[in-house]
Design a protein around this motif. Structure first.
Motif, short mmCIF file in Angstrom:
data_model
loop_
_atom_site.label_atom_id
_atom_site.label_comp_id
_atom_site.label_asym_id
_atom_site.label_seq_id
_atom_site.Cartn_x
_atom_site.Cartn_y
_atom_site.Cartn_z
N SER A 101 23.89 6.97 13.81
CA SER A 101 24.75 6.27 14.26
C SER A 101 26.34 7.08 14.11
CB SER A 101 25.06 4.85 13.78
OG SER A 101 25.03 4.72 12.34
N PHE A 102 27.15 6.39 14.61
CA PHE A 102 28.51 6.96 14.35
C PHE A 102 29.60 6.05 13.93
CE2 PHE A 102 26.57 10.01 17.26
CZ PHE A 102 27.25 11.34 16.97
N LYS A 103 30.32 6.49 12.98
CA LYS A 103 31.48 5.75 12.44
C LYS A 103 32.95 6.13 12.97
CE LYS A 103 31.69 4.90 7.93
NZ LYS A 103 32.02 5.19 6.36
N LEU A 104 33.45 5.01 13.65
CA LEU A 104 34.68 5.20 14.23
C LEU A 104 35.73 5.07 13.46
CD1 LEU A 104 33.78 3.75 18.03
CD2 LEU A 104 33.67 5.98 17.17
N GLY A 122 40.40 -5.02 23.75
CA GLY A 122 40.77 -4.94 25.46
C GLY A 122 40.67 -3.34 25.75
N ARG A 123 41.06 -2.43 24.67
CA ARG A 123 41.09 -0.89 25.00
C ARG A 123 39.63 -0.37 24.96
NH1 ARG A 123 45.34 4.01 23.60
NH2 ARG A 123 43.77 5.60 24.36
N PHE A 124 39.19 -0.64 23.74
CA PHE A 124 37.81 0.13 23.40
C PHE A 124 36.71 -0.78 23.54
CE2 PHE A 124 41.41 1.96 21.29
CZ PHE A 124 41.45 3.64 21.66
N GLY A 125 36.80 -2.19 23.72
CA GLY A 125 35.55 -2.88 23.75
C GLY A 125 34.89 -3.01 22.38
N ILE A 126 35.70 -2.60 21.18
CA ILE A 126 35.18 -2.82 19.96
C ILE A 126 35.77 -4.19 19.19
CG2 ILE A 126 35.07 -1.48 17.88
CD1 ILE A 126 33.31 -0.04 19.43
N ARG A 127 35.07 -4.84 18.32
CA ARG A 127 35.72 -5.91 17.79
C ARG A 127 35.80 -5.28 16.16
NH1 ARG A 127 37.45 -9.84 19.94
NH2 ARG A 127 36.31 -10.89 21.68
N LEU A 128 37.10 -5.27 16.01
CA LEU A 128 37.14 -4.53 14.43
C LEU A 128 37.02 -5.91 13.48
CD1 LEU A 128 40.57 -2.61 14.53
CD2 LEU A 128 37.97 -2.06 14.58
N GLU A 129 36.38 -5.60 12.18
CA GLU A 129 36.15 -6.76 11.37
C GLU A 129 36.98 -6.41 10.09
OE1 GLU A 129 32.06 -7.91 9.52
OE2 GLU A 129 31.50 -6.41 11.08
N ARG A 150 44.87 -10.83 13.91
CA ARG A 150 44.28 -11.27 15.42
C ARG A 150 44.78 -10.41 16.48
NH1 ARG A 150 43.71 -17.29 13.63
NH2 ARG A 150 41.74 -17.24 12.29
N ALA A 151 45.90 -10.30 16.55
CA ALA A 151 46.70 -9.52 17.65
C ALA A 151 46.27 -8.18 17.79
CB ALA A 151 48.13 -9.67 17.60
N ILE A 152 45.91 -7.48 16.67
CA ILE A 152 45.44 -6.18 16.64
C ILE A 152 43.93 -5.99 17.13
CG2 ILE A 152 44.63 -4.31 14.95
CD1 ILE A 152 47.23 -5.03 13.36
N GLN A 153 43.22 -7.03 16.64
CA GLN A 153 41.80 -6.98 17.09
C GLN A 153 41.59 -7.25 18.67
OE1 GLN A 153 40.87 -10.45 14.43
NE2 GLN A 153 39.19 -9.21 13.54
N GLU A 154 42.57 -8.33 19.20
CA GLU A 154 42.51 -8.35 20.62
C GLU A 154 42.92 -7.00 21.29
OE1 GLU A 154 41.30 -11.00 22.10
OE2 GLU A 154 40.88 -11.49 20.37
N VAL A 193 30.86 0.99 13.14
CA VAL A 193 29.61 1.77 13.11
C VAL A 193 29.25 1.40 14.67
CG1 VAL A 193 27.45 2.27 12.34
CG2 VAL A 193 29.44 2.04 10.77
N VAL A 194 28.71 2.44 15.33
CA VAL A 194 28.47 2.35 16.82
C VAL A 194 27.14 3.00 17.13
CG1 VAL A 194 30.60 1.55 17.64
CG2 VAL A 194 30.00 4.08 17.94
N THR A 195 26.42 2.78 18.28
CA THR A 195 25.16 3.76 18.30
C THR A 195 25.80 4.92 19.20
OG1 THR A 195 25.43 2.72 20.77
CG2 THR A 195 23.94 1.68 19.03
N PRO A 196 24.92 5.80 19.29
CA PRO A 196 25.14 7.42 19.80
C PRO A 196 25.78 7.02 21.32
CG PRO A 196 23.20 7.73 18.58
CD PRO A 196 23.40 6.31 18.60
N GLU A 197 25.03 5.92 21.96
CA GLU A 197 25.53 5.73 23.51
C GLU A 197 26.63 5.36 23.41
OE1 GLU A 197 21.32 6.19 22.62
OE2 GLU A 197 22.43 4.54 21.97
N GLN A 198 27.10 4.24 22.71
CA GLN A 198 28.60 3.59 22.50
C GLN A 198 29.31 4.85 22.37
OE1 GLN A 198 27.35 0.46 19.75
NE2 GLN A 198 28.47 -0.96 20.78
N CYS A 199 29.05 5.75 21.45
CA CYS A 199 30.04 6.72 20.81
C CYS A 199 30.22 7.43 22.02
CB CYS A 199 29.40 7.47 19.67
SG CYS A 199 30.75 8.47 19.16
N ARG A 200 29.22 8.22 22.87
CA ARG A 200 29.61 8.82 23.92
C ARG A 200 30.36 8.24 25.10
NH1 ARG A 200 24.19 10.44 23.22
NH2 ARG A 200 23.32 8.81 24.49
N ASP A 201 30.06 7.11 25.23
CA ASP A 201 30.81 6.41 26.22
C ASP A 201 32.23 6.05 25.83
OD1 ASP A 201 31.30 4.41 28.59
OD2 ASP A 201 31.45 2.65 27.03
#
Length: 342
Positions: A273-276, A329-336, A321-325, A248-256
């Motif tokens: 907020s937005f769910k990706l 690296g591509r989206f700047g989002i840490r998956l939990e 962990r490899a998927i998270q990295e 879940v990200v802020t509208p600003e992060q989503c637009r980016d």
């Protein structure tokens, strides 16, 4: 006269976790009632041992043997306990299978859970994770639960507010983690019933079939069809369903992110907020169908990690962990991760 506790030593938990990961429990005790919990706590040896609560094992990645007393939840029973003007209250034992309970409620003419059909696991685990699918979360259908305090042996009853439900979260993942065992859950099924169809895949089914006012059974059938098309059956291919939470990200992060990746799948939330879609991001990083050792990413749905046969918990964690990295690296989002890694 109480029956003695069912205690087993050196039990392999491979059949009791849907990923099919090997793990030996020092002690396993089958819990069929609140009295069993109190007898366990009164036992001079077992009462002092560290406890690990095991439901359906559908939200669990076991990476090592458990030097603990595993409490396997097997409290059974389902009943309509109250009918009010606006809802039916159904009480269910924590050891009952969740999907079977959804089916049972429909068969009794008690709709309201159909959007959450085919979610693996037990009823007792449902509030811990605040399970949800296709526009409904457990908190939307929750009345209260009973749990036994693992220190005092007292039964406590918690309301929705006291459970502090969040997205795939509750008080049982926070300060009550490992401190109490859920024994019964009361579900609040709305009357009159209204279909919940706001989810993209259900809207598609409405368009495909031309059924604009589907019954609860129709929605149940649609949800089962959609899930079976994209998720592997844990009885055939070891998995825990969705492995990562949708961030879940802020509208600003989503637009980016949309500026960089216009096709990213995203959903607006009530709070702005937005769910990706985590699965979309993993797929975009090229992971669908790939493996590390004997753990892999499911070919039809990148959000699902699978046991390709004989995988260890360590291989699953390495892949995750490899998927998270990659995604970071591509989206700047840490998956939990959604499941509990032990």
């Amino acid at each position: 006269m109480h029956s003695p506790l069912a205690v087993e030593n050196g039990t392999n938990l491979k059949p009791y976790n849907t990923f099919g990961l090997p793990c030996v429990a020092r002690t396993l005790v089958r819990i069929t009632s609140e009295a069993d919990v109190r007898r366990l706590l009164g036992d001079p040896e077992l009462g002092r041992a560290p406890k690990f609560i095991l439901g359906g094992g559908s939200n669990l990645v076991l990476t090592r043997d458990l030097d603990a007393c595993v409490l396997k939840l097997e409290v059974k029973g389902r009943a309509l306990v109250e009918t009010r003007d606006d809802c039916h209250i159904v009480e269910v034992g924590a050891g009952e299978n969740w999907h079977d309970t959804v089916q049972w409620c429909l068969a009794q003419g008690l709709p309201g859970l159909e959007n959450m059909a085919l979610i693996p696991g037990t009823v007792g685990a449902a509030p811990v994770q605040n399970i949800g699918a296709y526009g409904i979360e457990l908190k939307d259908r929750f009345e209260s639960l009973d749990a036994v305090d693992l220190v005092t042996g007292r039964t406590i009853t918690l309301t929705a507010e006291q459970c502090r439900f969040g997205y795939r979260d509750s008080v049982f993942k926070q300060h009550l983690a490992g401190k109490s065992i859920i024994t019964r859950v009361r579900l609040r099924l709305p009357r009159p019933w209204q279909p919940v169809l706001g989810y993209l895949e259900l809207e598609r089914k409405v368009q495909e079939t031309g059924i604009t006012e589907p019954s609860a059974q129709q929605i149940f059938d649609w949800v089962c069809a959609v899930r079976r098309a994209k998720l592997p059956d844990p009885a055939v291919v070891g998995n825990v369903g969705s492995f990562f939470k949708n961030p879940v990200v802020t509208p600003e992060q989503c637009r980016d992110i949309i500026a960089r990746d216009p096709h990213i799948v995203h959903y607006p939330m009530e709070d702005g907020s937005f769910k990706l879609a985590a699965g979309w991001m993993i797929d975009a990083c090229g992971w669908k169908g790939k493996s590390i050792g004997r753990a892999g990413v499911y070919e039809k749905q990148a959000l699902v990690l699978v046991n390709r046969g004989g995988a260890s918990g360590a291989e699953v964690v390495t892949l995750a962990r490899a998927i998270q990295e990659s995604v970071y690296g591509r989206f700047g989002i840490r998956l939990e991760p959604e499941p509990v890694v032990v």
